[in-house]
Structure formats: structure tokens, C-alpha cells
Design an enzyme around this catalytic site. Structure first.
Site, PDB file in Angstrom:
ATOM      1  N   GLU A  40      45.353  41.526  24.597  1.00  0.00           N
ATOM      2  CA  GLU A  40      44.759  40.242  25.493  1.00  0.00           C
ATOM      3  C   GLU A  40      45.944  39.449  25.758  1.00  0.00           C
ATOM      4  O   GLU A  40      45.908  38.741  27.061  1.00  0.00           O
ATOM      5  CB  GLU A  40      43.652  39.586  24.772  1.00  0.00           C
ATOM      6  CG  GLU A  40      42.255  40.250  24.687  1.00  0.00           C
ATOM      7  CD  GLU A  40      41.767  40.690  26.147  1.00  0.00           C
ATOM      8  OE1 GLU A  40      41.979  39.859  27.115  1.00  0.00           O
ATOM      9  OE2 GLU A  40      41.137  41.999  26.371  1.00  0.00           O
ATOM     10  N   TYR A 123      38.996  31.962  28.252  1.00  0.00           N
ATOM     11  CA  TYR A 123      38.922  33.264  28.446  1.00  0.00           C
ATOM     12  C   TYR A 123      39.381  34.331  27.321  1.00  0.00           C
ATOM     13  O   TYR A 123      38.635  35.112  26.893  1.00  0.00           O
ATOM     14  CB  TYR A 123      39.778  33.729  29.624  1.00  0.00           C
ATOM     15  CG  TYR A 123      39.809  35.385  29.888  1.00  0.00           C
ATOM     16  CD1 TYR A 123      38.531  35.855  30.155  1.00  0.00           C
ATOM     17  CD2 TYR A 123      40.891  36.071  29.339  1.00  0.00           C
ATOM     18  CE1 TYR A 123      38.649  37.381  30.363  1.00  0.00           C
ATOM     19  CE2 TYR A 123      40.865  37.318  29.450  1.00  0.00           C
ATOM     20  CZ  TYR A 123      39.794  38.124  29.643  1.00  0.00           C
ATOM     21  OH  TYR A 123      39.780  39.374  29.884  1.00  0.00           O
ATOM     22  N   ASP A 141      36.971  37.502  33.373  1.00  0.00           N
ATOM     23  CA  ASP A 141      38.340  37.728  33.996  1.00  0.00           C
ATOM     24  C   ASP A 141      38.346  38.156  35.588  1.00  0.00           C
ATOM     25  O   ASP A 141      37.266  37.869  36.175  1.00  0.00           O
ATOM     26  CB  ASP A 141      38.979  38.918  33.148  1.00  0.00           C
ATOM     27  CG  ASP A 141      38.540  40.292  33.588  1.00  0.00           C
ATOM     28  OD1 ASP A 141      37.181  40.304  34.264  1.00  0.00           O
ATOM     29  OD2 ASP A 141      39.102  41.278  33.606  1.00  0.00           O
ATOM     30  N   CYS A 194      34.955  48.260  41.974  1.00  0.00           N
ATOM     31  CA  CYS A 194      34.748  47.132  42.921  1.00  0.00           C
ATOM     32  C   CYS A 194      36.359  46.320  43.105  1.00  0.00           C
ATOM     33  O   CYS A 194      36.475  45.254  42.677  1.00  0.00           O
ATOM     34  CB  CYS A 194      33.833  46.102  42.157  1.00  0.00           C
ATOM     35  SG  CYS A 194      33.377  44.856  43.327  1.00  0.00           S
ATOM     36  N   CYS A 201      31.808  51.983  46.445  1.00  0.00           N
ATOM     37  CA  CYS A 201      30.569  51.742  46.547  1.00  0.00           C
ATOM     38  C   CYS A 201      29.654  52.807  46.061  1.00  0.00           C
ATOM     39  O   CYS A 201      28.719  52.570  45.540  1.00  0.00           O
ATOM     40  CB  CYS A 201      30.116  50.810  47.561  1.00  0.00           C
ATOM     41  SG  CYS A 201      30.910  49.231  48.019  1.00  0.00           S
ATOM     42  N   CYS A 204      29.246  53.157  42.624  1.00  0.00           N
ATOM     43  CA  CYS A 204      28.994  51.824  41.856  1.00  0.00           C
ATOM     44  C   CYS A 204      27.525  51.831  41.317  1.00  0.00           C
ATOM     45  O   CYS A 204      26.537  52.173  42.311  1.00  0.00           O
ATOM     46  CB  CYS A 204      29.044  50.681  42.552  1.00  0.00           C
ATOM     47  SG  CYS A 204      28.649  49.168  41.670  1.00  0.00           S
ATOM     48  N   CYS A 210      23.531  45.060  45.321  1.00  0.00           N
ATOM     49  CA  CYS A 210      24.493  44.067  45.743  1.00  0.00           C
ATOM     50  C   CYS A 210      24.351  43.925  47.100  1.00  0.00           C
ATOM     51  O   CYS A 210      24.199  44.397  48.277  1.00  0.00           O
ATOM     52  CB  CYS A 210      25.905  45.243  45.505  1.00  0.00           C
ATOM     53  SG  CYS A 210      27.470  44.354  46.187  1.00  0.00           S
TER      54      CYS A 210
END
Length: 328
Positions: A40, A123, A141, A194, A201, A204, A210
Site C-alpha cells: 500500500e 485511504y 482509490d 472500467c 463493458c 463488466c 451502469c
């Protein structure tokens, strides 16, 4: 019920499509927490593909918190060299030292205790809480923001502010049993499907609901940011084909790293720059002046431009050296 459907769709997609990443390897809980902490920190401002080889090398040399807390500063910076934003690795070591001393070598589970550690903000604390400790938190994020903006069709400046997005992410729900996987699944969905341009798509799991997909408009609105114009006079001292560098205790950027001696100028008139370098939101206009004598008596290094790989210096300094060498 709707939240549960979304959650299950995303987790099912993740189980089939997730990438094999070194910090996701099956290891002990203690190692998973350490891997999450290191990854991270590395992933702040840096792409996954770039981080992977650095992470592998880092873990090979520094396999646990205790060793990190005692690791030689120069060797540590060398391991990080090329990732940039060197304050991250300095904060990572400080965090390790505090964890060893204050938390008995165990990364704290409490969100606010995590946030109290150097280099850990909202975060990163959220990501560690979710991924390492399986807490039902969605760390917001860039990847998850992108999915959220498109899924809800958020186009106004007021809608893409961090505070508004933090509130709206509840539409994705949570997974009590698989919070760690769910946080990573949402990140993965943004990274693999995405994408910033040409989102895939057709693959997805959320495309049916969406709004960007329904409107066939995938453009992303960004917060308007103003790049700060800054001006510097950079002094070059050269001896035996080597450049003089000093340890930076003057500027907030590249703190304690080797840079050329330089002075910031306040909105100079008719500034004739030699080159331009961007760091974060700073647009640095630089004028180079060659000098013969210096009065620095400590914290200096002479750098041979033909052997740059042997030195621990930031990318910024390397760019300047390469520019100077190109002007011969």
C-alpha cells in the site's frame, strides 16, 4: 437486497478474473499484514505493474517489520530507487519502528491507530483495515472512484469531490465475510474493466445497471486543479567531470535526498528557463548557471555522470544530469 446482489456479482467476477499479485500470495496472517503495509505504501502514486518487481525485491531483502525497522537507510533508499516519492519509504521505516516499539511488532487493527502512523492517511488506513484485517470498509482509490463515477453517472464538480464520493460509495454495499476480497475486487474491476479509456463493458458485472453504459458516455470529469508555476536558479559545480550534489534540507520536495544546489525565485520577470521539470502539481521552471567555486563544507557528493546507477539519487536529479550531459 440490491446491495447484496451488487456485492455478489462483483465477488463472483473477482473469483474468476483476479490477477495473481505477489502481495496476494497465500501466506500467514502476519505476513499478509506486512505485505499489505508495504504494497500500500508502494502503490501510493504508482501503478501496479511498476510496483511488482520493487515489491518482490523489497520483501526478499526485508521480510518482516522488525528487519525493516533496523534496515540501513542508504540500502533502503536504494531498494526504493526509481519508485519516486521517497518520503514514502522514509515514512514506511518510521512506521515500522513505531510498530515494533509501541505495538509489540504487530500492525495495529484500530483505524485511528493506523492513521496515527507516519505516511498513513484515510485511504491507506482504510485499505489496510479492509485487506489485511477483513474489515467491511471500501477504500476509495482511483479505480473505485472511476467505477463509482460511471456507475452513477457523476459529471458535476460537486459530485466528484472526495467527500461526496465517500458518501455515495455505500451503493456498492459491503461483504461481512469477505471484506478483504471485496475491497480488492472493486479495485480490480476499475483496473481491468472500467479503465480510464476504452472500458471493457461487455465483461463488466455491473453494466446492466451502469448509467454511463446506458448513456454510452464514459468520459470522466476531473476536479479542476491548478498547477503551481515555480522558478529556480540551479547552480552547477563541476570538477574532474563530476557534478556536485548536496543533501536537500531546504525544500519540502525530495527532502534529505541529493540534488543540485538551487534557489527558488519569486515570480521573476523575463525568466529565461533552460528546462522544465514537473513534480506532483509543481511546474518547475529552471535556469542553469555554471559556477567555479563553492562554499559547501558538508553533506556534499561528487557524482560521475557515467555511473549514475551506482548512486542513490532521485529521478529529478538524474534528469538534470542527463540534460547537462546532452548540452555538451
Amino acid at each position: 437486497m440490491k446491495d447484496l446482489i451488487i456485492t455478489n456479482k462483483i465477488l463472483n467476477w473477482y473469483d474468476i478474473n483476479k490477477r495473481s499479485l505477489p502481495w496476494r500470495n497465500k501466506v500467514s496472517q502476519e505476513k499478509k499484514q506486512y505485505f499489505t503495509l508495504v504494497s500500500e505504501f508502494m502503490l501510493q502514486q504508482t501503478q501496479v505493474a511498476t510496483v511488482i518487481p520493487y515489491f518482490n525485491r523489497f520483501i526478499k531483502n526485508i521480510p518482516n517489520i522488525e528487519k525493516l525497522s533496523k534496515y540501513n537507510d542508504r540500502k533502503l533508499t536504494k531498494l526504493w530507487e526509481g519508485l519516486g516519492y521517497y518520503s514514502r519509504v522514509r515514512n514506511l521505516k518510521k512506521t515500522a519502528q513505531i510498530i515494533v516499539k509501541k505495538f509489540n511488532k504487530k500492525i495495529p487493527r484500530d483505524f485511528y491507530e493506523l492513521k496515527s502512523l507516519p505516511g498513513i492517511g484515510d485511504y491507506t488506513a482504510s485499505a489496510i483495515s479492509a485487506i489485511a484485517f477483513n474489515k467491511p470498509i471500501i477504500p476509495l482509490d482511483g479505480n473505485i472512484e472511476r467505477v463509482l463515477k460511471r456507475y452513477m453517472y457523476l459529471k458535476k464538480q460537486s459530485q466528484i469531490k472526495k467527500e461526496f464520493l465517500q458518501d455515495q460509495k455505500k451503493i456498492f454495499g459491503t461483504s461481512t465475510k469477505r471484506s478483504s476480497d471485496y475491497a480488492q475486487a472493486l479495485m480490480e474491476l476499475g483496473a481491468l474493466i472500467c479503465k480510464p479509456t476504452n472500458p471493457n463493458c461487455n465483461k463488466c458485472p455491473l453494466s446492466n445497471n451502469c448509467k454511463a453504459f446506458k448513456n454510452k458516455n464514459f468520459d470522466l470529469v476531473k476536479l479542476k486543479k491548478i498547477n503551481k508555476e515555480t522558478y529556480y536558479k540551479l547552480n552547477v559545480y563541476k570538477k574532474n567531470n563530476q557534478y556536485l550534489l548536496i543533501k536537500n534540507n531546504k525544500f519540502n520536495f525530495l527532502k534529505n535526498l541529493n540534488i543540485f544546489p538551487m534557489d527558488q525565485l519569486n515570480n521573476p520577470k523575463n525568466f529565461d528557463k533552460d528546462l522544465n521539470v514537473k513534480i506532483s502539481n509543481m511546474n518547475m521552471n529552471i535556469k542553469i548557471e555554471y559556477k567555479k567555486k563553492h562554499n559547501f563544507d558538508k553533506n556534499i557528493n561528487w557524482i560521475n555522470p557515467a555511473k549514475l546507477e551506482n548512486y542513490v539519487i532521485p529521478t529529478f536529479t538524474k534528469k538534470i544530469i542527463k540534460f547537462l550531459e546532452s548540452q555538451k
